[in-house]
Design a protein around this motif. Structure first.
Motif, short mmCIF file in Angstrom:
data_model
loop_
_atom_site.label_atom_id
_atom_site.label_comp_id
_atom_site.label_asym_id
_atom_site.label_seq_id
_atom_site.Cartn_x
_atom_site.Cartn_y
_atom_site.Cartn_z
N UNK A 1 116.05 19.76 53.03
CA UNK A 1 116.66 18.44 52.77
C UNK A 1 117.94 18.52 51.95
N UNK A 2 118.03 19.51 51.05
CA UNK A 2 119.21 19.60 50.18
C UNK A 2 120.31 20.50 50.74
N UNK A 3 120.10 21.02 51.94
CA UNK A 3 121.11 21.88 52.57
C UNK A 3 122.29 21.02 53.00
N UNK A 4 123.53 21.40 52.64
CA UNK A 4 124.70 20.61 53.05
C UNK A 4 124.81 20.55 54.58
N UNK A 5 125.30 19.42 55.07
CA UNK A 5 125.44 19.27 56.52
C UNK A 5 126.43 20.27 57.11
N UNK A 6 127.38 20.74 56.32
CA UNK A 6 128.29 21.76 56.85
C UNK A 6 127.50 22.99 57.28
N UNK A 7 126.44 23.33 56.53
CA UNK A 7 125.59 24.47 56.90
C UNK A 7 124.71 24.15 58.09
N UNK A 8 124.16 22.94 58.12
CA UNK A 8 123.32 22.53 59.24
C UNK A 8 124.13 22.54 60.53
N UNK A 9 125.34 21.98 60.45
CA UNK A 9 126.22 21.93 61.62
C UNK A 9 126.59 23.33 62.09
N UNK A 10 126.92 24.20 61.15
CA UNK A 10 127.29 25.58 61.49
C UNK A 10 126.12 26.30 62.17
N UNK A 11 124.91 26.03 61.71
CA UNK A 11 123.74 26.68 62.28
C UNK A 11 123.51 26.24 63.73
N UNK B 1 127.60 19.15 71.98
CA UNK B 1 127.87 19.79 70.70
C UNK B 1 129.21 20.51 70.79
N UNK B 2 130.12 20.19 69.88
CA UNK B 2 131.45 20.82 69.88
C UNK B 2 131.33 22.25 69.37
N UNK B 3 132.42 23.00 69.50
CA UNK B 3 132.42 24.41 69.10
C UNK B 3 132.74 24.60 67.62
N UNK B 4 133.23 23.53 66.99
CA UNK B 4 133.47 23.58 65.55
C UNK B 4 133.47 22.15 65.01
N UNK B 5 133.35 22.03 63.70
CA UNK B 5 133.37 20.71 63.09
C UNK B 5 134.76 20.09 63.22
N UNK B 6 134.79 18.79 63.58
CA UNK B 6 136.07 18.08 63.66
C UNK B 6 135.90 16.68 63.11
N UNK B 7 136.78 16.30 62.20
CA UNK B 7 136.78 14.94 61.68
C UNK B 7 136.04 14.81 60.37
N UNK C 1 129.20 10.80 58.71
CA UNK C 1 128.42 11.66 57.82
C UNK C 1 127.46 12.49 58.67
N UNK C 2 126.77 13.40 58.03
CA UNK C 2 125.73 14.17 58.72
C UNK C 2 126.28 15.04 59.84
N UNK C 3 125.74 14.83 61.03
CA UNK C 3 126.11 15.65 62.20
C UNK C 3 127.33 15.10 62.95
N UNK C 4 127.93 14.02 62.44
CA UNK C 4 129.07 13.41 63.14
C UNK C 4 130.17 14.39 63.55
N UNK C 5 130.55 15.37 62.70
CA UNK C 5 131.67 16.23 63.08
C UNK C 5 131.41 17.18 64.25
#
Length: 198
Positions: A92-102, A143-149, A153-157
Motif C-alpha cells: 500500500x505504501x509503495x509509490x505509484x512510480x514503482x507500481x507503474x514501472x513494475x 499500457x504505455x511503454x513509459x510514464x507520461x503526464x 494520480x495512480x496508474x494514470x501515466x
C-alpha cells in the motif's frame, strides 16, 4: 438539501467526484468532513462487492445515504492484475512510480493490442432503508511503454487511450472526467439519485 457521505479518505477521488457532482440539491461530505475515522476491511472478490461493503458500513454508522467506489486497473496480459488489489499492489505504501514501472517491466516484449487494459470503477449507493444500488464504468486503453503526464494520480501515466492519443495522466481534468471510468459510473449514480430522491 440532501447530504451524501462519500466513503473515502482519498482526497484525489474527492476532488474528482466533487468536480463531477455539481448538483445544488446534494451536499457531498467526506469521512473527514464528518469526523469519522474508520478502517473498513475490503474483503470482497469484485469491485462491486468492495464498494457495497464500504457504502453499507458508512450508511449504517451515519444513518445517511452513503456513496462508495472501488476502482482499479485491469491488465489483460496479467490476467486482470492488479484488479481489486490496485491500491495494495506491491504494498500500500509503495509509490505509484514503482507500481507503474513494475507493470511496464512485466509487459516487456508484449506489443500492440496484447497490452490492452482498462480502468474500472464500481460505485454503490446505500440508502438508510437498506436498499443498495450499484453501477460500473470503464475506460479502455493500452499500457504505455513509459510514464507520461503529471495529471491525475495512480496508474494514470501508463494508461494510453488510443482515440485521444494521450495517457490519462496527460489529459486535462475536464477531458479525463468526461470519459473516465469514475465519470461514467458517477453519471449513472446521478441518475440513481435523481430517481430515488424525487
Amino acid at each position: 438539501m440532501k447530504e451524501i457521505i462519500f466513503a473515502t479518505t482519498n482526497q484525489n477521488k474527492v476532488r474528482e467526484v466533487g468536480m463531477m457532482c455539481n448538483n445544488p440539491d446534494l451536499k457531498l461530505l467526506t469521512l473527514k468532513d464528518i469526523g469519522l475515522d474508520v478502517d473498513i476491511v475490503e474483503d470482497g472478490s469484485t469491485f462491486e462487492e468492495n464498494a457495497i461493503i464500504k457504502a453499507k458500513t458508512i450508511m449504517e454508522m451515519t444513518g445517511k445515504i452513503a456513496l462508495a467506489d472501488d476502482s482499479g486497473l485491469e491488465v489483460d496480459y496479467l490476467n486482470g492484475e492488479p484488479g481489486i488489489y490496485s491500491a495494495r499492489y506491491l504494498g500500500e505504501d509503495t509509490p505509484y512510480s514503482e507500481k507503474n514501472a513494475d507493470i511496464i517491466r512485466r509487459l516487456e516484449g508484449v506489443e500492440g493490442s496484447d497490452r490492452s487494459a482498462r480502468f474500472v470503477c464500481a460505485m454503490a449507493v446505500a440508502f438508510p432503508d437498506g436498499r443498495i444500488r450499484t453501477c460500473r464504468g470503464t475506460i479502455e486503453g493500452v499500457i504505455d511503454y513509459k510514464e507520461k503526464g503529471t495529471n491525475g494520480f495512480g496508474y494514470d501515466p501508463i494508461v494510453y487511450v488510443p482515440e485521444y492519443g494521450l495517457t490519462t495522466g496527460e489529459m486535462e481534468p475536464e477531458l479525463k472526467n468526461s470519459i473516465s471510468h469514475r465519470g461514467k459510473a458517477l453519471e449513472q449514480v446521478k441518475k440513481i439519485l435523481e430517481e430515488e430522491l424525487q
